[in-house]
Motif scaffolding. Structure first.
Motif, short mmCIF file in Angstrom:
data_model
loop_
_atom_site.label_atom_id
_atom_site.label_comp_id
_atom_site.label_asym_id
_atom_site.label_seq_id
_atom_site.Cartn_x
_atom_site.Cartn_y
_atom_site.Cartn_z
N ALA A 138 38.46 7.21 3.80
CA ALA A 138 37.31 7.26 2.90
C ALA A 138 37.11 6.11 1.87
CB ALA A 138 37.42 8.64 2.16
N ALA A 139 38.26 5.73 1.61
CA ALA A 139 38.23 4.42 0.71
C ALA A 139 37.82 3.32 1.28
CB ALA A 139 39.41 4.17 0.19
N ARG A 140 38.11 3.00 2.52
CA ARG A 140 37.71 1.85 3.25
C ARG A 140 35.95 1.84 3.61
NH1 ARG A 140 40.97 2.82 7.61
NH2 ARG A 140 43.00 2.35 6.75
N ARG A 141 35.50 3.23 3.97
CA ARG A 141 34.08 3.51 4.06
C ARG A 141 33.34 3.46 2.72
NH1 ARG A 141 34.57 8.43 6.59
NH2 ARG A 141 34.47 9.44 4.64
N GLN A 142 33.95 3.80 1.88
CA GLN A 142 33.31 3.29 0.48
C GLN A 142 33.28 2.05 0.10
OE1 GLN A 142 34.53 5.92 -2.67
NE2 GLN A 142 32.92 4.98 -4.15
N PHE A 143 34.52 1.10 0.44
CA PHE A 143 34.30 -0.13 0.13
C PHE A 143 33.39 -0.80 0.99
CE2 PHE A 143 36.05 -4.36 1.06
CZ PHE A 143 35.95 -4.89 -0.32
N GLY A 144 33.41 -0.57 2.17
CA GLY A 144 32.07 -1.02 3.04
C GLY A 144 30.62 -0.83 2.80
N ARG A 145 30.59 0.41 2.21
CA ARG A 145 29.35 0.54 1.62
C ARG A 145 28.93 -0.08 0.54
NH1 ARG A 145 29.04 6.05 -0.90
NH2 ARG A 145 29.35 4.44 -2.64
N ASP A 146 29.90 -0.40 -0.55
CA ASP A 146 29.56 -1.13 -1.58
C ASP A 146 29.59 -2.56 -1.45
OD1 ASP A 146 30.16 1.19 -3.18
OD2 ASP A 146 32.17 0.78 -3.80
N VAL A 147 30.35 -3.10 -0.38
CA VAL A 147 29.93 -4.50 -0.08
C VAL A 147 28.43 -4.66 0.62
CG1 VAL A 147 30.67 -6.22 1.82
CG2 VAL A 147 32.39 -5.02 0.28
N ALA A 148 28.01 -3.86 1.38
CA ALA A 148 26.75 -3.64 2.20
C ALA A 148 25.58 -3.73 1.19
CB ALA A 148 26.57 -2.56 3.08
N VAL A 149 25.79 -2.75 -0.04
CA VAL A 149 24.83 -2.67 -1.15
C VAL A 149 24.76 -4.00 -1.83
CG1 VAL A 149 24.22 -1.34 -3.22
CG2 VAL A 149 24.72 -0.25 -0.98
N ASN A 150 25.91 -4.59 -1.98
CA ASN A 150 26.07 -5.82 -2.89
C ASN A 150 25.40 -6.98 -2.08
OD1 ASN A 150 26.40 -8.07 -4.15
ND2 ASN A 150 28.47 -7.23 -4.99
N VAL A 151 25.47 -7.16 -0.75
CA VAL A 151 24.91 -8.09 -0.09
C VAL A 151 23.39 -7.94 0.16
CG1 VAL A 151 24.66 -8.87 2.29
CG2 VAL A 151 27.22 -8.51 1.56
N LEU A 152 23.05 -6.77 0.17
CA LEU A 152 21.45 -6.33 0.46
C LEU A 152 20.83 -6.89 -1.12
CD1 LEU A 152 21.42 -3.20 2.31
CD2 LEU A 152 20.38 -5.45 2.98
N ALA A 153 21.65 -6.33 -2.18
CA ALA A 153 21.09 -6.72 -3.51
C ALA A 153 20.78 -8.17 -3.65
CB ALA A 153 21.71 -6.14 -4.76
N ASN A 154 21.88 -8.94 -3.16
CA ASN A 154 21.85 -10.34 -3.34
C ASN A 154 20.54 -11.01 -2.48
OD1 ASN A 154 23.76 -10.81 -5.23
ND2 ASN A 154 25.46 -10.79 -3.60
N LEU A 155 20.49 -10.34 -1.37
CA LEU A 155 19.43 -10.87 -0.41
C LEU A 155 18.03 -10.77 -1.19
CD1 LEU A 155 20.93 -10.19 3.22
CD2 LEU A 155 20.36 -12.25 2.12
#
Length: 93
Positions: free
Chosen positions: A8-25
């Motif tokens: 669950a921690a890995r999944r949440q970390f992956g989601r957080d990274v994806a959200v950050n990348v999309l926000a930067n784009l």
């Protein structure tokens, strides 16, 4: 703070990274369009169209989430409660 299982921690970390990348784009697309509008950089029609399509897709996605057309629980992979038939929302217990 409660401890989460490692998966669950890995999944949440992956989601957080994806959200950050999309926000930067999204921020980069907005800044590029503002720079072109202010004539700070030379206009490239292909990049301008790509930035506009990307921003339109982001706005449409957020509108669909907000209007209830998309189910947020299914998008982020939440599990637990059964889905009500025909409604797409978790059943109340």
């Amino acid at each position: 703070m409660t401890q989460q299982p490692p998966s669950a921690a890995r999944r949440q970390f992956g989601r957080d990274v994806a959200v950050n990348v999309l926000a930067n784009l999204i921020a980069a697309a907005i800044l590029y369009l503002l720079a072109v509008a202010g004539r700070y950089v030379a206009a490239n029609l292909g990049l301008m169209m790509l930035a506009l399509v990307f921003l339109l897709a982001a706005v449409l996605f957020l509108w669909m989430l907000r209007s209830g057309y998309l189910d947020e629980d299914k998008l982020v992979g939440r599990r637990g409660r059964p889905v009500q038939p025909g409604r797409g929302r978790p059943a109340k217990r």
